[in-house]
Motif scaffolding. Structure first.
Motif, mmCIF file in Angstrom:
data_model
loop_
_atom_site.group_PDB
_atom_site.id
_atom_site.type_symbol
_atom_site.label_atom_id
_atom_site.label_comp_id
_atom_site.label_asym_id
_atom_site.label_seq_id
_atom_site.Cartn_x
_atom_site.Cartn_y
_atom_site.Cartn_z
ATOM 1 N N THR A 186 0.619 -1.837 0.250
ATOM 2 C CA THR A 186 -0.450 0.163 0.395
ATOM 3 C C THR A 186 0.532 1.294 -0.040
ATOM 4 O O THR A 186 0.625 2.520 -0.844
ATOM 5 N N SER A 187 2.003 1.168 1.074
ATOM 6 C CA SER A 187 3.200 2.496 0.582
ATOM 7 C C SER A 187 3.552 2.362 0.302
ATOM 8 O O SER A 187 3.674 3.278 -0.778
ATOM 9 N N LYS A 188 4.319 1.536 -1.020
ATOM 10 C CA LYS A 188 4.999 1.813 -2.191
ATOM 11 C C LYS A 188 4.498 1.844 -3.109
ATOM 12 O O LYS A 188 5.084 2.839 -3.758
ATOM 13 N N LEU A 189 2.896 1.284 -3.929
ATOM 14 C CA LEU A 189 2.268 1.940 -4.473
ATOM 15 C C LEU A 189 1.771 3.266 -4.701
ATOM 16 O O LEU A 189 1.086 4.381 -5.605
ATOM 17 N N ASN A 190 1.221 3.409 -3.066
ATOM 18 C CA ASN A 190 0.439 5.265 -3.186
ATOM 19 C C ASN A 190 0.921 6.662 -2.489
ATOM 20 O O ASN A 190 0.630 7.209 -2.326
ATOM 21 N N TYR A 191 2.531 5.957 -1.708
ATOM 22 C CA TYR A 191 2.895 7.152 -0.986
ATOM 23 C C TYR A 191 3.983 7.336 -0.814
ATOM 24 O O TYR A 191 4.797 8.524 -0.736
ATOM 25 N N LEU A 192 5.014 6.673 -1.693
ATOM 26 C CA LEU A 192 6.603 7.001 -2.459
ATOM 27 C C LEU A 192 6.260 6.955 -3.530
ATOM 28 O O LEU A 192 5.735 5.763 -4.003
ATOM 29 N N ASP A 193 6.925 8.124 -3.595
ATOM 30 C CA ASP A 193 7.218 8.814 -5.668
ATOM 31 C C ASP A 193 8.003 6.884 -6.291
ATOM 32 O O ASP A 193 8.689 7.555 -5.926
ATOM 33 N N PRO A 194 7.245 6.888 -6.666
ATOM 34 C CA PRO A 194 8.354 5.931 -7.819
ATOM 35 C C PRO A 194 9.378 6.699 -8.262
ATOM 36 O O PRO A 194 10.947 6.022 -8.199
ATOM 37 N N ARG A 195 9.481 7.778 -8.745
ATOM 38 C CA ARG A 195 10.960 8.384 -8.861
ATOM 39 C C ARG A 195 11.750 8.346 -7.574
ATOM 40 O O ARG A 195 13.250 8.269 -8.259
ATOM 41 N N ILE A 196 12.384 8.229 -6.640
ATOM 42 C CA ILE A 196 12.742 7.780 -5.614
ATOM 43 C C ILE A 196 13.215 6.819 -5.242
ATOM 44 O O ILE A 196 14.258 5.990 -5.183
ATOM 45 N N SER A 197 12.092 6.388 -5.453
ATOM 46 C CA SER A 197 12.817 4.014 -6.501
ATOM 47 C C SER A 197 13.296 3.867 -7.247
ATOM 48 O O SER A 197 14.207 3.565 -6.787
ATOM 49 N N VAL A 198 12.770 4.790 -7.993
ATOM 50 C CA VAL A 198 13.897 4.326 -9.412
ATOM 51 C C VAL A 198 15.123 5.015 -9.147
ATOM 52 O O VAL A 198 16.321 3.759 -9.511
ATOM 53 N N ALA A 199 14.851 5.939 -9.138
ATOM 54 C CA ALA A 199 16.861 6.281 -8.669
ATOM 55 C C ALA A 199 17.355 5.838 -8.263
ATOM 56 O O ALA A 199 18.790 5.347 -7.968
#
Length: 159
Positions: A112-125
């Motif tokens: 839930t937090s990974k998909l809705n609250y974490l900006d995917p650009r940060i995870s990708v970076a």
């Protein structure tokens, strides 16, 4: 963190994600099969310890044999055994990290937090900066959903 293995880096990522999930109160009930899964994982860890112990003993015996004979065949077998021991140790580390992660995630819903609250650009970076395969963070459907972030964010992306 640079010298950490990929499983250790993923554990660090999941711990950061877990902190977000806890702040957002993303709780879940522990799976009914959790205890059995942990038992199986602990059995695998124990078996891997035994395999390492056996491989190290064989390595030591080969080393002594090589010292006395200086045979090239024994030397190449010795190097293969050393590689086997290192591979077994890496597998053990991966299993132990997996057990830690599983235990810590028992009652937290990370998705839930990974998909809705974490900006995917940060995870990708983060994956690009620390050389972690994106497949370890996002499954195929999520990678399709966040294709824009994967294409946009580089290792130096700043939010």
């Amino acid at each position: 963190m640079e010298e950490d293995s990929v499983p250790a880096k993923i554990l660090a990522y999941n711990r950061a994600n877990r902190a977000v999930a806890i702040l957002c109160n993303h709780q879940r009930a522990a799976p009914k099969t959790f205890d059995k899964q942990m038992e199986n994982l602990q059995a695998k860890i124990k078996a891997k310890h035994e395999a390492i112990k056996k491989a190290r003993k064989e390595f030591k015996a080969m080393k002594n044999e090589y010292k006395s004979s200086r045979n090239e065949k024994v030397k190449s077998a010795l190097e293969r055994k050393k590689t086997q021991v290192e591979r077994l140790e890496e597998q053990l580390t991966k299993l132990e990290v997996s057990a830690t992660d599983k235990e810590e995630n028992k009652e937290i819903a990370l998705g839930t937090s990974k998909l809705n609250y974490l900006d995917p650009r940060i995870s990708v970076a983060w994956t690009k900066k620390w050389a972690v395969p994106i497949e370890k963070i996002y499954n195929r459907t999520q990678r399709d959903k966040f294709r824009w972030a994967i294409d946009m964010a580089g290792p130096d992306f700043v939010f």
